[in-house]
Design a protein around this motif. Structure first.
Motif, mmCIF file in Angstrom:
data_model
loop_
_atom_site.group_PDB
_atom_site.id
_atom_site.type_symbol
_atom_site.label_atom_id
_atom_site.label_comp_id
_atom_site.label_asym_id
_atom_site.label_seq_id
_atom_site.Cartn_x
_atom_site.Cartn_y
_atom_site.Cartn_z
ATOM 1 N N GLY A 349 0.843 -1.189 0.000
ATOM 2 C CA GLY A 349 0.000 0.000 0.000
ATOM 3 C C GLY A 349 0.877 1.236 0.000
ATOM 4 O O GLY A 349 2.105 1.136 -0.075
ATOM 5 N N VAL A 350 0.265 2.403 0.083
ATOM 6 C CA VAL A 350 1.036 3.652 0.046
ATOM 7 C C VAL A 350 0.631 4.543 1.213
ATOM 8 O O VAL A 350 -0.543 4.639 1.574
ATOM 9 C CB VAL A 350 0.842 4.398 -1.286
ATOM 10 C CG1 VAL A 350 1.408 3.589 -2.446
ATOM 11 C CG2 VAL A 350 -0.626 4.721 -1.543
ATOM 12 N N PHE A 351 1.634 5.184 1.807
ATOM 13 C CA PHE A 351 1.396 6.159 2.867
ATOM 14 C C PHE A 351 1.247 7.552 2.260
ATOM 15 O O PHE A 351 1.993 7.944 1.369
ATOM 16 C CB PHE A 351 2.575 6.185 3.849
ATOM 17 C CG PHE A 351 2.566 5.087 4.863
ATOM 18 C CD1 PHE A 351 1.690 5.125 5.935
ATOM 19 C CD2 PHE A 351 3.448 4.017 4.750
ATOM 20 C CE1 PHE A 351 1.685 4.111 6.889
ATOM 21 C CE2 PHE A 351 3.458 3.001 5.699
ATOM 22 C CZ PHE A 351 2.572 3.048 6.770
ATOM 23 N N ARG A 352 0.269 8.283 2.773
ATOM 24 C CA ARG A 352 0.105 9.688 2.431
ATOM 25 C C ARG A 352 -0.200 10.445 3.726
ATOM 26 O O ARG A 352 -0.565 9.866 4.742
ATOM 27 C CB ARG A 352 -1.034 9.894 1.427
ATOM 28 C CG ARG A 352 -0.819 9.228 0.077
ATOM 29 C CD ARG A 352 0.251 9.949 -0.731
ATOM 30 N NE ARG A 352 0.391 9.384 -2.076
ATOM 31 C CZ ARG A 352 1.275 8.465 -2.419
ATOM 32 N NH1 ARG A 352 2.102 7.975 -1.505
ATOM 33 N NH2 ARG A 352 1.342 8.028 -3.659
ATOM 34 N N ARG A 353 -0.077 11.775 3.675
ATOM 35 C CA ARG A 353 -0.442 12.618 4.805
ATOM 36 C C ARG A 353 -1.479 13.633 4.347
ATOM 37 O O ARG A 353 -1.327 14.236 3.263
ATOM 38 C CB ARG A 353 0.781 13.340 5.380
ATOM 39 C CG ARG A 353 0.494 14.048 6.720
ATOM 40 C CD ARG A 353 1.722 14.778 7.241
ATOM 41 N NE ARG A 353 2.813 13.867 7.531
ATOM 42 C CZ ARG A 353 2.919 13.132 8.631
ATOM 43 N NH1 ARG A 353 1.944 13.178 9.540
ATOM 44 N NH2 ARG A 353 3.951 12.348 8.831
ATOM 45 N N ALA A 354 -2.518 13.838 5.158
ATOM 46 C CA ALA A 354 -3.574 14.792 4.810
ATOM 47 C C ALA A 354 -3.034 16.217 4.920
ATOM 48 O O ALA A 354 -2.500 16.606 5.956
ATOM 49 C CB ALA A 354 -4.771 14.602 5.720
ATOM 50 N N MET A 355 -3.168 16.984 3.835
ATOM 51 C CA MET A 355 -2.679 18.358 3.810
ATOM 52 C C MET A 355 -3.697 19.330 4.411
ATOM 53 O O MET A 355 -3.374 20.471 4.714
ATOM 54 C CB MET A 355 -2.369 18.757 2.366
ATOM 55 C CG MET A 355 -1.303 17.897 1.713
ATOM 56 S SD MET A 355 -1.192 18.152 -0.083
ATOM 57 C CE MET A 355 -0.628 19.860 -0.148
ATOM 58 N N THR A 356 -4.916 18.871 4.557
ATOM 59 C CA THR A 356 -5.997 19.642 5.147
ATOM 60 C C THR A 356 -7.018 18.659 5.692
ATOM 61 O O THR A 356 -6.875 17.455 5.485
ATOM 62 C CB THR A 356 -6.647 20.564 4.087
ATOM 63 O OG1 THR A 356 -7.645 21.378 4.708
ATOM 64 C CG2 THR A 356 -7.288 19.753 2.962
ATOM 65 N N ASP A 357 -8.008 19.119 6.431
ATOM 66 C CA ASP A 357 -9.086 18.209 6.827
ATOM 67 C C ASP A 357 -9.761 17.667 5.570
ATOM 68 O O ASP A 357 -10.148 18.444 4.693
ATOM 69 C CB ASP A 357 -10.126 18.945 7.683
ATOM 70 C CG ASP A 357 -9.638 19.208 9.101
ATOM 71 O OD1 ASP A 357 -8.499 18.822 9.421
ATOM 72 O OD2 ASP A 357 -10.393 19.807 9.885
ATOM 73 N N VAL A 358 -9.899 16.354 5.498
ATOM 74 C CA VAL A 358 -10.463 15.719 4.301
ATOM 75 C C VAL A 358 -11.726 14.959 4.685
ATOM 76 O O VAL A 358 -11.697 14.117 5.596
ATOM 77 C CB VAL A 358 -9.454 14.754 3.645
ATOM 78 C CG1 VAL A 358 -10.074 14.106 2.411
ATOM 79 C CG2 VAL A 358 -8.164 15.479 3.270
ATOM 80 N N ASN A 359 -12.819 15.253 4.004
ATOM 81 C CA ASN A 359 -14.084 14.557 4.246
ATOM 82 C C ASN A 359 -14.258 13.442 3.220
ATOM 83 O O ASN A 359 -14.162 13.690 2.014
ATOM 84 C CB ASN A 359 -15.260 15.530 4.157
ATOM 85 C CG ASN A 359 -15.202 16.605 5.222
ATOM 86 O OD1 ASN A 359 -15.001 16.303 6.395
ATOM 87 N ND2 ASN A 359 -15.360 17.864 4.827
ATOM 88 N N ILE A 360 -14.486 12.230 3.717
ATOM 89 C CA ILE A 360 -14.664 11.102 2.813
ATOM 90 C C ILE A 360 -15.469 10.004 3.525
ATOM 91 O O ILE A 360 -15.251 9.733 4.709
ATOM 92 C CB ILE A 360 -13.293 10.556 2.334
ATOM 93 C CG1 ILE A 360 -13.491 9.485 1.250
ATOM 94 C CG2 ILE A 360 -12.467 10.020 3.484
ATOM 95 C CD1 ILE A 360 -12.205 9.118 0.535
ATOM 96 N N LYS A 361 -16.419 9.434 2.807
ATOM 97 C CA LYS A 361 -17.252 8.348 3.330
ATOM 98 C C LYS A 361 -17.953 8.729 4.637
ATOM 99 O O LYS A 361 -18.160 7.886 5.515
ATOM 100 C CB LYS A 361 -16.408 7.085 3.549
ATOM 101 C CG LYS A 361 -15.809 6.480 2.282
ATOM 102 C CD LYS A 361 -16.874 5.765 1.469
ATOM 103 C CE LYS A 361 -16.276 5.078 0.253
ATOM 104 N NZ LYS A 361 -17.271 4.346 -0.539
#
Length: 473
Positions: A349-361
């Protein structure tokens, strides 16, 4: 007497984290989950699972309890795991807008801040495009295929008796990558470079503190030696370029001011090349090894693969190299490649970091939180692939029983692996030469483990027997 103050001091940051998390939850709905133990979270459970042949329960158990998007705490940070293909696609496609690449400190330090894995923004776009221009179908067909076939045969010529297949595959892919990057053929220098490079990779998932980790300390020392060796090559090639001498390889493109490259410091070029050696060497060699392991354990698939390649070999003279038309006439081989990529999941898998508050699901991923898009969880899900944990290359014939739209072995979005087609060609050529020139059997039982990287525990020992060549009459 001293135990209680120590426990309080150790637990205080974790209690603060829980308080902040509870306060945050009232303001925004976080994905459900369990933060685990203080500081280490669920890291030990994750590592323990991935050191076995069956790491699925780590995610499966949490998915059954919390759903396909859940919160955990691993490698020192709260992390949102996604086992949902739609969420994974959203994460990958929003690279640079909502999410940015983020990996453990040990990997960042060893690859260098100028590696393609860690680059961001316009520089990443530029270098990703440059890399793709040296690994597209036209370049492979016109320039790389002959070298791939030649180096595979060169290494196989020395095979006899018991062979550690993973070690041999690593030699092949390292030599191919060095050739593509710097136009250097196998020699004592490349052998020494490979030895140091293997020490670098061993340090990727160690504690990034030389005092506490002997593995990391060795990796840092080896990284310095690799960087020094590559710097000497870069310096010499700069001088050649100034004299008007030019080779057709990746390094030449990086030094070429007029062709879209140029303007890079030696440090930037060395970091970039060091990271490409990781991408081209370790992952592809593992795929080669596991393809042979899965085929050995699936005799019907091996027989059909061999039939396809013997037919190609029968049309050619002895030692005649493979051509692009030969590669394009390997339909079942591509089924084997796809299925190996799906089952092996070299990139879990891949790691990422949220750059801002992210709304999903219906949830909010807070700014600064890590996210992990699990490609493996999707590939091994029975809802997407029937009998998902069975090696079945026939599922890719006419795409029956498979979900192509959720098949992402090379990632996706702006960071999709630029060497995807090259890896497929290398594996196809390797399998062609193997099944037409050798028979083999596993020398002993071996198992696949997935931490710190995907590999077989014993480097997959096999006993090989050379066959009489099939030649054109």
């Amino acid at each position: 007497m001293f135990l209680y103050p120590l426990l309080i001091s150790l637990s205080l940051p974790f209690l603060i984290y829980l308080l902040l998390r509870a306060t945050s939850t009232r303001r925004r709905r976080l994905p459900p989950g369990n933060p685990g133990l203080p500081f280490i979270g669920e890291t030990l459970q994750l590592i323990s699972a991935y050191k076995t042949e069956n790491p699925e329960p780590f995610i499966d158990d949490r998915v059954s309890k919390y759903g396909a998007v859940f919160t955990t705490h691993v490698f020192g940070e709260p992390t949102v795991f996604s086992a949902d293909p739609e969420t994974n696609r959203f994460i990958l496609q929003n690279e640079g807008r909502l999410f940015e690449s983020s990996y453990p400190g040990s990997i960042s330090n060893l690859l260098g801040r100028h590696s393609l894995l860690l680059m961001r923004g316009n520089l990443h776009k530029r270098m990703h495009s440059l890399t793709m221009s040296f690994a597209n179908s036209a370049i492979i067909r016109d320039h790389l295929l002959l070298d791939i076939d030649r180096l595979v045969r060169l290494n196989m010529d020395s095979w006899t008796g018991r062979v550690l297949l993973m070690d041999e595959a690593k030699k092949i892919t390292f030599q191919l990558t060095v050739k593509q990057l710097m136009s250097l053929d196998p020699c004592e220098w490349t052998e020494n470079l490979m030895k140091e490079y293997m020490l670098v990779i061993e340090g990727f998932f160690s504690i990034p503190l030389p005092f506490f980790s002997t593995t990391y300390r060795r990796a840092i020392q080896a990284r310095s030696k690799v960087a020094e060796a590559l710097s000497l090559v870069v310096g010499e090639r700069r001088r050649e370029s100034e004299r008007g001498e030019r080779k057709k390889d990746m390094l030449a493109a990086l030094l070429d001011e007029e062709g879209g490259g140029g303007g890079f410091s030696d440090e930037e070029i060395v970091d970039f090349m060091l990271a490409l050696l990781v991408a081209g060497y370790d992952t592809t060699s593992t795929i080669m090894t596991l393809a042979v392991k899965y085929l050995t354990e699936t005799p019907l698939a091996l027989a059909q693969l061999k039939e396809e390649h013997v037919e190609i070999s029968a049309r050619k003279c002895e030692k005649e190299p493979l051509q692009w038309e030969d590669y394009k006439s390997m339909p079942f081989t591509q089924c084997v490649v796809n299925e190996t990529l799906r089952v092996a999941n070299i990139i879990s898998g891949v790691f990422r970091r949220a750059m801002t508050d992210v709304n999903i699901k219906g949830y909010t991923i807070p700014k600064g939180w890590k996210v992990f898009a699990s490609l493996r969880a999707v590939h091994m899900d029975h809802h997407h692939f029937k009998d998902a944990r069975t090696f079945n290359p026939w599922r890719w014939q006419n795409n029956s029983g498979s979900s192509v739209n959720v098949f992402t072995p090379f990632g996706g979005g702006p960071r999709r692996c630029p060497g995807a087609e090259l890896a497929r060609v290398e594996l196809s050529v390797f399998l062609h030469r193997l099944v037409t020139e050798f028979s083999w059997e596993a020398a002993e039982q071996d198992k696949v483990i997935f931490f710190p990287t995907t590999r077989t525990q014993k480097r997959y020992p096999v006993n090989v027997h050379r066959l009489k060549r099939h030649v054109k009459m």
